[in-house]
Write an enzyme that holds these catalytic residues in place. Structure first.
Site, PDB file in Angstrom:
ATOM      1  N   SER A 132       0.964  -1.159  -0.028  1.00 59.89           N
ATOM      2  CA  SER A 132      -0.068   0.061  -0.005  1.00 59.89           C
ATOM      3  C   SER A 132       0.824   1.318  -0.063  1.00 59.89           C
ATOM      4  CB  SER A 132      -1.009   0.047   1.221  1.00 59.89           C
ATOM      5  OG  SER A 132      -0.110  -0.063   2.337  1.00 59.89           O
ATOM      6  N   ASP A 166      -4.033   7.329   8.015  1.00 61.60           N
ATOM      7  CA  ASP A 166      -5.033   6.398   8.687  1.00 61.60           C
ATOM      8  C   ASP A 166      -4.667   5.364   9.678  1.00 61.60           C
ATOM      9  OD1 ASP A 166      -3.512   4.805   7.166  1.00 61.60           O
ATOM     10  OD2 ASP A 166      -5.024   4.242   5.637  1.00 61.60           O
ATOM     11  N   HIS A 189      -0.866   4.533   6.816  1.00 65.93           N
ATOM     12  CA  HIS A 189      -0.386   5.061   5.935  1.00 65.93           C
ATOM     13  C   HIS A 189      -0.028   6.258   6.046  1.00 65.93           C
ATOM     14  CE1 HIS A 189      -2.967   1.540   4.365  1.00 65.93           C
ATOM     15  NE2 HIS A 189      -1.599   1.404   3.711  1.00 65.93           N
TER      16      HIS A 189
END
Ligand SMILES: *[C@@H]1O[C@H](CO)[C@@H](O)[C@H](O)[C@H]1NC(C)=O
Ligand SMILES: *[C@@H]1O[C@H](CO)[C@@H](O)[C@H](O)[C@H]1NC(C)=O
Ligand SMILES: *[C@@H]1O[C@H](CO)[C@@H](O)[C@H](O)[C@H]1NC(C)=O
Length: 393
Positions: A48, A357, A360
């Site tokens: 991610s 979040d 990240h």
């Protein structure tokens, strides 16, 4: 200066001559290597930290408020805006990378992104839908996708028409920059299975052996320039600190959990060894190892100095010490009195937050990190991004 006073002129002038000769040797040397690289494409592999739409295409869009600061709508990124790989593409004068898995609106003429959120290097034996489950697109799968992409691209590019404008040329594959940012989830997966730090450390060599294989496969497919990020300080991320809180004695000055960061550092030292081996085994490869860990850690440990606040709390989340809840993520809504209420709310000004979040980094942090790394200050060898095609001995 004092030293020079005792020298006679002869020695001095001989030294100067030597210095001048050395100086010009080094200039000629660096001239040979100072030609800027031309990267016509980027092929990215990862999780991610560099997913520009892969997991969203396969498992559902990372919904609002993701993307709010830059794209102003969800854009397949687990971030309020752009990622390090976006800034990297921009710096090289290339468009943002389309995710390989994204079949709508993609343009692969300047590369493709095989990264998906939750990807590991090793294939996992869990599914995405389990708690702490990880992406099925592990690095071996990403390589298979790349391999198929390369093979089919050559076929379709030759067909001409729109394919010619949407796909890279055959020769672009050997001139491209191959970027990697993966490994964090391999470490996290052990913790999600309640393993001890020693147990996680014990499987790191196997993880890296599989990483090494993939670099070799890409090389055998023509890849020559590699840009490898090490893994960040996972012990400073809310989702890990919230999962298994550590004793106060194991919390460092920055507020991060030491054991998890020790594992990340252990992974990085082994990764560096692998890079050194690969340079020997792949004689035509230029491999740049980038110490992203140190950059991220300095941002988290000295946020004020760099214009940031609250580095250990999630900008977008819900509750607890870190404004993070595994079950109520960024963008989560609950139903109350027949109405939907947004509980995974973003902070007012993400541009001064480090963490987006709980897992990240924000766009602002990503940009800051990229600004530190692109000139080679944190690289081995210490060469800038636009020189990363040159092999240094
Ligand atoms: C998954 O299971 C196989 C077979 O038991 C094992 O060899 C492999 O190491 C496991 N993978 C992970 C990531 O634990
Ligand atoms: C794909 O992107 C390239 C580079 O930006 C551009 O030249 C080309 O026209 C684009 N193709 C399509 C079909 O939009
Ligand atoms: C890990 O431990 C927690 C708390 O004891 C438990 O709820 C969870 O099921 C365990 N996870 C696994 C994968 O064993």
């Amino acid at each position: 200066m004092n030293m020079n006073m005792n020298m006679n002129m002869n020695t001095k002038s001989r030294l100067i001559t030597l210095w001048v000769v050395l100086y010009f040797c080094s200039i000629t040397n660096s001239l040979a290597a100072s030609k800027q690289c031309h990267f016509p494409a980027i092929f990215n592999f990862g999780d991610s930290n560099s997913d520009t739409g892969g997991l969203s295409a396969a498992f559902g869009q990372a919904g609002p408020p993701h993307g709010e600061s830059y794209f102003h709508h969800p854009a397949g990124r687990y971030c309020d805006g752009r990622l390090i790989v976006d800034f990297l593409a921009k710096k090289l004068g290339l468009p943002y990378l389309s995710a390989f898995l994204d079949s709508v609106g993609s343009n692969y003429s300047h590369g493709a992104n095989f990264a998906t959120a939750g990807s590991t290097i090793r294939p996992q034996n869990t599914t995405l839908h389990q708690t702490g489950g990880f992406s099925p697109f592990s690095l071996d799968v990403q390589f298979n996708q790349f391999s198929d992409f390369q093979r089919r691209t050559q076929f379709f590019h030759n067909k001409g028409g729109v394919y010619k404008t949407l796909l890279p040329k055959a020769e672009d594959f050997s001139q491209a920059l191959y970027t990697f940012d993966i490994g964090q989830n391999d470490l996290a997966s052990g913790y999600f299975h309640n393993m001890s730090t020693d147990q996680v450390k014990a499987y790191v060599p196997d993880v890296l052996a599989q990483f090494k294989n993939v670099i070799k496969y890409v090389y055998n497919h023509g890849g020559r320039s590699f840009w490898v990020h090490n893994t960040g300080p996972v012990g400073c991320l809310p989702y890990i600190m919230d999962l298994h809180p550590v004793k106060p004695s194991l919390v460092d000055k920055a507020g991060c959990a030491t054991p998890y960061n020790e594992v990340a550092k252990f992974f990085n030292s082994k990764l560096k060894e692998v890079v050194v081996q690969l340079r020997k085994e792949l004689p035509l490869a230029a491999i740049t190892y980038v110490d992203v860990y140190s950059v991220k850690y300095s941002l988290i440990s000295q946020p004020k100095k760099h214009g940031f606040e609250e580095p250990l709390r999630a900008c977008c989340g819900h509750g607890g010490k870190y404004n993070y809840n595994l079950h109520i993520g960024c963008g989560a809504k609950i139903k109350a009195h027949g109405k939907e209420i947004l509980v995974g709310k973003p902070c007012k000004d993400p541009s001064v937050w480090v963490n987006w979040d709980g897992v990240h980094y924000t766009q602002a942090a990503n940009k800051w990190v990229f600004d530190q790394i692109f000139d080679g200050s944190f690289s081995d060898p210490p060469i800038p991004l636009n020189m990363a095609c040159h092999k240094h001995l």
